[in-house]
Write a protein that holds these residues in place. Sequence first.
Motif, PDB file in Angstrom:
ATOM      1  N   GLU A 106       0.830  -1.209   0.000  1.00 21.12           N
ATOM      2  CA  GLU A 106       0.000   0.000   0.000  1.00 21.12           C
ATOM      3  C   GLU A 106       0.862   1.255   0.000  1.00 21.12           C
ATOM      4  OE1 GLU A 106      -2.646  -0.573   3.303  1.00 21.12           O
ATOM      5  OE2 GLU A 106      -3.880  -2.004   2.186  1.00 21.12           O
ATOM      6  N   ASP A 107       2.006   1.214   0.708  1.00 23.30           N
ATOM      7  CA  ASP A 107       2.929   2.355   0.694  1.00 23.30           C
ATOM      8  C   ASP A 107       3.506   2.582  -0.704  1.00 23.30           C
ATOM      9  OD1 ASP A 107       2.510   2.849   3.363  1.00 23.30           O
ATOM     10  OD2 ASP A 107       4.343   1.831   4.048  1.00 23.30           O
ATOM     11  N   TRP A 108       3.885   1.496  -1.362  1.00 25.06           N
ATOM     12  CA  TRP A 108       4.410   1.612  -2.720  1.00 25.06           C
ATOM     13  C   TRP A 108       3.342   2.190  -3.650  1.00 25.06           C
ATOM     14  CZ3 TRP A 108       9.017   1.400  -4.977  1.00 25.06           C
ATOM     15  CH2 TRP A 108      10.069   0.855  -4.260  1.00 25.06           C
ATOM     16  N   ALA A 122       0.813   4.061  -2.897  1.00 23.70           N
ATOM     17  CA  ALA A 122       0.585   5.474  -2.569  1.00 23.70           C
ATOM     18  C   ALA A 122       1.717   6.345  -3.099  1.00 23.70           C
ATOM     19  CB  ALA A 122       0.437   5.642  -1.062  1.00 23.70           C
ATOM     20  N   SER A 123       2.950   5.875  -2.995  1.00 17.05           N
ATOM     21  CA  SER A 123       4.079   6.676  -3.473  1.00 17.05           C
ATOM     22  C   SER A 123       4.086   6.786  -4.995  1.00 17.05           C
ATOM     23  CB  SER A 123       5.402   6.093  -2.971  1.00 17.05           C
ATOM     24  OG  SER A 123       5.651   4.841  -3.553  1.00 17.05           O
ATOM     25  N   LEU A 124       3.526   5.802  -5.685  1.00 14.47           N
ATOM     26  CA  LEU A 124       3.444   5.842  -7.143  1.00 14.47           C
ATOM     27  C   LEU A 124       2.135   6.460  -7.637  1.00 14.47           C
ATOM     28  CD1 LEU A 124       4.878   2.297  -7.907  1.00 14.47           C
ATOM     29  CD2 LEU A 124       6.023   4.499  -8.264  1.00 14.47           C
ATOM     30  N   ARG A 125       1.301   6.868  -6.679  1.00 11.10           N
ATOM     31  CA  ARG A 125      -0.005   7.462  -6.975  1.00 11.10           C
ATOM     32  C   ARG A 125      -0.874   6.535  -7.834  1.00 11.10           C
ATOM     33  NH1 ARG A 125       1.805  13.660  -8.047  1.00 11.10           N
ATOM     34  NH2 ARG A 125       2.450  14.039  -5.920  1.00 11.10           N
ATOM     35  N   CYS A 126      -0.929   5.298  -7.411  1.00  6.65           N
ATOM     36  CA  CYS A 126      -1.789   4.329  -8.076  1.00  6.65           C
ATOM     37  C   CYS A 126      -2.479   3.495  -6.997  1.00  6.65           C
ATOM     38  CB  CYS A 126      -0.991   3.441  -9.034  1.00  6.65           C
ATOM     39  SG  CYS A 126       0.243   2.422  -8.232  1.00  6.65           S
ATOM     40  N   LYS A 137      -3.695  -0.369  -5.549  1.00  7.09           N
ATOM     41  CA  LYS A 137      -3.372  -1.790  -5.555  1.00  7.09           C
ATOM     42  C   LYS A 137      -4.611  -2.560  -6.008  1.00  7.09           C
ATOM     43  CE  LYS A 137      -1.984  -5.420  -2.440  1.00  7.09           C
ATOM     44  NZ  LYS A 137      -2.965  -6.043  -1.618  1.00  7.09           N
TER      45      LYS A 137
END
Length: 109
Positions: free
Chosen positions: A9-11, A13-17, A19
Amino acid sequence: SGEKVVVEEDWAASLRCRKSNFPITDLGLPLGSRPSSKAFWDSVLLRIQKRLASWKKKFLSERGRLILIKSVLASIPTYYLSIFKVPVSVAQDIEKLQTIFFWGDGIEK
């Protein structure tokens, strides 16, 4: 396992996409599914069926029905067929939809 979900979920959010899980649809194509399964092709069959709605044959001549069949079949499945090999049973279903639309329910004609 819970820590893995948080990292994912952090990844995202950081990529603005967001899951997501497979199968997903991208550009109208189902990804993560087996193209050899009949269920994979249900959306194609449904699109063809909608375009070849039975009410249209009442208002079209034989030539008009033939043109509609050719245009529908040239546009809808071509996109899928350029990427995936269609199973024989699905090709037969597409042909059956064409036949019913062109001749009506009495296929023996």
